[in-house]
Design an enzyme around this catalytic site. Structure first.
Site, PDB file in Angstrom:
ATOM      1  N   LYS A   1       0.829  -1.205   0.000  1.00 34.79           N
ATOM      2  CA  LYS A   1       0.000   0.000   0.000  1.00 34.79           C
ATOM      3  C   LYS A   1       0.866   1.259   0.000  1.00 34.79           C
ATOM      4  O   LYS A   1       0.439   2.308  -0.477  1.00 34.79           O
ATOM      5  CB  LYS A   1      -0.926  -0.015   1.219  1.00 34.79           C
ATOM      6  CG  LYS A   1      -1.861   1.178   1.335  1.00 34.79           C
ATOM      7  CD  LYS A   1      -2.897   0.969   2.422  1.00 34.79           C
ATOM      8  CE  LYS A   1      -2.287   0.942   3.805  1.00 34.79           C
ATOM      9  NZ  LYS A   1      -1.821   2.270   4.270  1.00 34.79           N
ATOM     10  N   ASP A   2       2.084   1.149   0.544  1.00 33.53           N
ATOM     11  CA  ASP A   2       2.966   2.299   0.672  1.00 33.53           C
ATOM     12  C   ASP A   2       3.982   2.402  -0.460  1.00 33.53           C
ATOM     13  O   ASP A   2       4.909   3.213  -0.388  1.00 33.53           O
ATOM     14  CB  ASP A   2       3.709   2.236   2.010  1.00 33.53           C
ATOM     15  CG  ASP A   2       2.771   2.323   3.199  1.00 33.53           C
ATOM     16  OD1 ASP A   2       1.717   2.971   3.068  1.00 33.53           O
ATOM     17  OD2 ASP A   2       3.095   1.745   4.252  1.00 33.53           O
TER      18      ASP A   2
ATOM     19  N   ARG B   1      -7.869   9.001   1.367  1.00 35.35           N
ATOM     20  CA  ARG B   1      -8.964   8.079   1.103  1.00 35.35           C
ATOM     21  C   ARG B   1      -9.870   7.945   2.324  1.00 35.35           C
ATOM     22  O   ARG B   1     -11.090   8.111   2.241  1.00 35.35           O
ATOM     23  CB  ARG B   1      -8.379   6.706   0.713  1.00 35.35           C
ATOM     24  CG  ARG B   1      -9.382   5.666   0.242  1.00 35.35           C
ATOM     25  CD  ARG B   1      -9.703   4.561   1.214  1.00 35.35           C
ATOM     26  NE  ARG B   1      -8.628   4.029   1.991  1.00 35.35           N
ATOM     27  CZ  ARG B   1      -8.797   3.203   3.005  1.00 35.35           C
ATOM     28  NH1 ARG B   1     -10.008   2.815   3.352  1.00 35.35           N
ATOM     29  NH2 ARG B   1      -7.786   2.751   3.725  1.00 35.35           N
ATOM     30  N   ARG B   2      -9.275   7.678   3.474  1.00 33.36           N
ATOM     31  CA  ARG B   2     -10.076   7.536   4.688  1.00 33.36           C
ATOM     32  C   ARG B   2     -10.775   8.846   5.043  1.00 33.36           C
ATOM     33  O   ARG B   2     -11.943   8.840   5.444  1.00 33.36           O
ATOM     34  CB  ARG B   2      -9.186   7.085   5.844  1.00 33.36           C
ATOM     35  CG  ARG B   2      -8.750   5.627   5.738  1.00 33.36           C
ATOM     36  CD  ARG B   2      -7.723   5.284   6.783  1.00 33.36           C
ATOM     37  NE  ARG B   2      -7.385   3.853   6.778  1.00 33.36           N
ATOM     38  CZ  ARG B   2      -6.197   3.369   7.107  1.00 33.36           C
ATOM     39  NH1 ARG B   2      -5.220   4.193   7.464  1.00 33.36           N
ATOM     40  NH2 ARG B   2      -5.967   2.061   7.072  1.00 33.36           N
TER      41      ARG B   2
ATOM     42  N   ARG C   1      -0.203  11.274  12.139  1.00 34.87           N
ATOM     43  CA  ARG C   1       0.910  10.541  11.536  1.00 34.87           C
ATOM     44  C   ARG C   1       1.590   9.685  12.587  1.00 34.87           C
ATOM     45  O   ARG C   1       1.366   9.817  13.779  1.00 34.87           O
ATOM     46  CB  ARG C   1       1.929  11.532  10.953  1.00 34.87           C
ATOM     47  CG  ARG C   1       1.527  12.242   9.664  1.00 34.87           C
ATOM     48  CD  ARG C   1       1.598  11.348   8.437  1.00 34.87           C
ATOM     49  NE  ARG C   1       2.709  10.424   8.473  1.00 34.87           N
ATOM     50  CZ  ARG C   1       3.970  10.738   8.193  1.00 34.87           C
ATOM     51  NH1 ARG C   1       4.282  11.964   7.837  1.00 34.87           N
ATOM     52  NH2 ARG C   1       4.921   9.831   8.258  1.00 34.87           N
TER      53      ARG C   1
ATOM     54  N   ARG D   1       0.342   6.455  16.890  1.00 35.80           N
ATOM     55  CA  ARG D   1      -1.033   6.899  16.674  1.00 35.80           C
ATOM     56  C   ARG D   1      -1.956   6.473  17.819  1.00 35.80           C
ATOM     57  O   ARG D   1      -2.814   7.239  18.251  1.00 35.80           O
ATOM     58  CB  ARG D   1      -1.539   6.376  15.326  1.00 35.80           C
ATOM     59  CG  ARG D   1      -0.993   7.175  14.145  1.00 35.80           C
ATOM     60  CD  ARG D   1      -1.481   6.631  12.829  1.00 35.80           C
ATOM     61  NE  ARG D   1      -0.713   5.467  12.421  1.00 35.80           N
ATOM     62  CZ  ARG D   1      -1.012   4.699  11.380  1.00 35.80           C
ATOM     63  NH1 ARG D   1      -2.098   4.966  10.652  1.00 35.80           N
ATOM     64  NH2 ARG D   1      -0.262   3.677  11.056  1.00 35.80           N
TER      65      ARG D   1
ATOM     66  N   CYS E   1      -0.565  11.186  -4.013  1.00 38.57           N
ATOM     67  CA  CYS E   1      -0.925  10.875  -2.623  1.00 38.57           C
ATOM     68  C   CYS E   1      -2.061  11.734  -2.091  1.00 38.57           C
ATOM     69  O   CYS E   1      -2.628  11.439  -1.042  1.00 38.57           O
ATOM     70  CB  CYS E   1       0.300  11.043  -1.724  1.00 38.57           C
ATOM     71  SG  CYS E   1       1.526   9.754  -1.939  1.00 38.57           S
TER      72      CYS E   1
END
Length: 317
Positions: free
Chosen positions: A92-93, A143-144, A161, A167, A253
């Site tokens: 994903k990254d 996206r979230r 972040r 987090r 991004c």
């Protein structure tokens, strides 16, 4: 397999990874897969951790300072320079369009691709719809953020972040009321009871979420052959469809996009995808069966045609 040169303790396979706890867990999963596939000694794989630029920057969205390349830059340099033989990534990254010097030799079997909602003490909520009016949800994912704003325009989304522990620490300290974390990452860290899984029908996952990729140098035929022994082909094909969709879509991004390919009971591969405006108010949604990557690319082009201008301008296909 017997004809493939295998690593030995005297000549170990050097496995590069980010140094975060989750990345190290995934590196150990890759090492375990190779050990199980070939019966090699654990000492024949040397894990080489390094700190990515993205791990050093905690106060800004990555899109502002270099995007996904900040997760791969150090590993790419080490791979290209021959200091490591393979690199293990959370796919994903990883940038959709990769340097041709590198080849994605294997993907491990995908874990749960969905998100989990995690809330601070004092709030009772199992879904986005349950959060109190005006609650603060922390995330670094466009996206979230767009999905949450679409579901609950009253919620405040704010930048959050850091690695999983960071987090969760900020959440516990009350900096935000809730956050969304990848279920796969929490499972790999042994945090099985943290958060509540959100249905993909409500929060469609990010492309490649839950997938671990192993890269090597494209001209390293022996290592490519070795990696084929741990490749999970159904995952590889599904994630390749998602990444083909992203490549045809364009964007960066800052572009809110979700894409999830899954195998149906009849053996066909279905891709669901959504693209959003930054505030989530506008979006385009579609699905297609994917007999080949061209179908995923066609879906991307169709969504761009159907999307409102507020969505279309965020993509540069």
């Amino acid at each position: 397999m017997a004809s493939i040169p295998l690593p030995t303790p005297d000549r170990p396979l050097r496995l590069g990874t980010r140094a975060s706890p989750l990345a190290m867990a995934q590196a150990n999963m890759a090492a375990a897969a190779l050990i199980a596939a070939y019966g090699i000694a654990p000492e024949a794989i040397e894990i080489v951790p390094m700190t990515a630029t993205g791990d050093k920057i905690q106060d800004r969205a990555l899109a502002e300072v270099g995007g996904k390349a900040l997760w791969t830059r150090e590993l790419d340099a080490a791979l290209d320079g021959g200091r490591i033989d393979i690199a293990v990534h959370s796919l994903k990254d990883v940038e959709t369009l990769r340097d041709p010097r590198f080849a994605l030799g294997a993907m491990l079997e995908r874990a749960d691709p969905r998100d989990r909602l995690v809330i601070r003490d004092g709030i009772a909520a199992a879904a986005i719809a349950d959060l109190p009016h005006g609650a603060r949800l922390g995330t670094s994912s466009p996206r979230r953020a767009a999905q949450v704003r679409r579901l609950r325009p009253d919620l405040e989304t704010t930048l959050l972040r850091g690695n999983v522990a960071t987090r969760l620490g900020k959440l516990a300290a009350g900096e935000v009321d809730a956050t969304l974390l990848a279920a796969a990452g929490l499972e790999r860290l042994g945090m099985h009871a943290v958060g509540t899984v959100q249905p993909a029908e409500i929060l469609l996952p990010a492309a490649s979420q839950g997938a671990i990729g192993i890269e090597c140098r494209a001209d390293d035929a022996a290592t490519l052959a070795l990696l084929r022994g741990v490749n999970h082909e159904p995952t590889h094909r599904a994630v390749a469809a998602e990444r083909a969709f992203l490549a045809a879509l364009g964007g960066d991004c800052r572009s809110p996009v979700a894409a999830y390919a899954r195998w149906l009971a009849d053996g066909t591969l279905r891709l669901d995808a959504e693209i959003y405006s930054e505030d989530g108010a506008d979006h385009a949604i579609g699905e297609t069966l994917v007999p080949d990557p061209a179908a995923a690319e066609a879906l991307a082009r169709r969504l761009l045609v159907e999307a409102p201008e507020s969505v279309r301008r965020l993509f540069a296909a």
